[in-house]
Design a protein around this motif. Sequence first.
Motif, PDB file in Angstrom:
ATOM      1  N   ALA A  25       0.822  -1.208   0.000  1.00 23.85           N
ATOM      2  CA  ALA A  25       0.000   0.000   0.000  1.00 23.85           C
ATOM      3  C   ALA A  25       0.857   1.259   0.000  1.00 23.85           C
ATOM      4  CB  ALA A  25      -0.908   0.001   1.228  1.00 23.85           C
ATOM      5  N   SER A  26       0.303   2.302  -0.557  1.00 18.82           N
ATOM      6  CA  SER A  26       0.946   3.617  -0.485  1.00 18.82           C
ATOM      7  C   SER A  26       0.720   4.185   0.917  1.00 18.82           C
ATOM      8  CB  SER A  26       0.331   4.560  -1.525  1.00 18.82           C
ATOM      9  OG  SER A  26      -1.011   4.865  -1.156  1.00 18.82           O
ATOM     10  N   ASP A  28      -0.849   6.883   1.677  1.00 18.30           N
ATOM     11  CA  ASP A  28      -2.246   7.310   1.778  1.00 18.30           C
ATOM     12  C   ASP A  28      -3.168   6.117   2.018  1.00 18.30           C
ATOM     13  OD1 ASP A  28      -1.602   9.976   1.425  1.00 18.30           O
ATOM     14  OD2 ASP A  28      -2.121  10.014  -0.711  1.00 18.30           O
ATOM     15  N   GLU A  29      -2.901   5.018   1.348  1.00 13.78           N
ATOM     16  CA  GLU A  29      -3.723   3.813   1.543  1.00 13.78           C
ATOM     17  C   GLU A  29      -3.529   3.236   2.943  1.00 13.78           C
ATOM     18  OE1 GLU A  29      -3.827   2.311  -3.087  1.00 13.78           O
ATOM     19  OE2 GLU A  29      -2.081   1.891  -1.841  1.00 13.78           O
ATOM     20  N   GLU A  30      -2.310   3.263   3.438  1.00 13.40           N
ATOM     21  CA  GLU A  30      -2.066   2.813   4.809  1.00 13.40           C
ATOM     22  C   GLU A  30      -2.867   3.663   5.785  1.00 13.40           C
ATOM     23  OE1 GLU A  30       2.063   2.592   5.847  1.00 13.40           O
ATOM     24  OE2 GLU A  30       2.482   1.058   4.336  1.00 13.40           O
ATOM     25  N   GLU A  32      -5.599   5.188   5.244  1.00 10.42           N
ATOM     26  CA  GLU A  32      -7.012   4.834   5.108  1.00 10.42           C
ATOM     27  C   GLU A  32      -7.332   3.527   5.829  1.00 10.42           C
ATOM     28  OE1 GLU A  32     -11.055   4.771   4.036  1.00 10.42           O
ATOM     29  OE2 GLU A  32      -9.602   6.376   4.293  1.00 10.42           O
ATOM     30  N   SER A 104       0.631  -1.129  -4.894  1.00  5.12           N
ATOM     31  CA  SER A 104      -0.803  -1.009  -5.173  1.00  5.12           C
ATOM     32  C   SER A 104      -1.077  -0.156  -6.404  1.00  5.12           C
ATOM     33  CB  SER A 104      -1.530  -0.446  -3.962  1.00  5.12           C
ATOM     34  OG  SER A 104      -1.024   0.832  -3.645  1.00  5.12           O
ATOM     35  N   ARG A 108      -4.030  -0.343  -9.976  1.00  9.70           N
ATOM     36  CA  ARG A 108      -5.150   0.609 -10.032  1.00  9.70           C
ATOM     37  C   ARG A 108      -6.059   0.418 -11.234  1.00  9.70           C
ATOM     38  NH1 ARG A 108      -1.754   4.611  -7.461  1.00  9.70           N
ATOM     39  NH2 ARG A 108      -2.425   4.575  -5.273  1.00  9.70           N
TER      40      ARG A 108
END
Length: 127
Positions: A25-26, A28-30, A32, A104, A108
């Motif tokens: 994950a990026s 930002d995804e982490e 989230e 990730s 996309r």
Amino acid sequence: SLCEVEDEALLADLGGRTLFVYIQASADEEAEVLRRAEQFPKPLYFPPAFLEENLKRYIEEQDLFGVQDIEPDAFSRWVFPHLFHARLPKYERLARLYGVTIPSAALRDVTDEGAFIEAIAGALDEA
């Protein structure tokens, strides 16, 4: 989570029979994932030593008398970020030994099984 299995022979056997795919994950995804875990706590598996250590820390930090005073959802919200970050090197290790890591972002535009398999094959070619 499979990353918590401590039996190296079992992991090697599984790794010989399947391909572990770590979707990294990026940042930002982490963030989230952590936000959702706080908003919607759920039951989690903890390695015994991790659970013991973090129960002790939580009881001390929250100034509780013992485990009987712990509200489960509050503990889940508190402990999840610790568990999440403790698991990242385990995911990386399993992917290094028995699979592949795919950022990730590379997934996309994946909309079907074929595209997912192509993304994995591309990552294997790069490894």
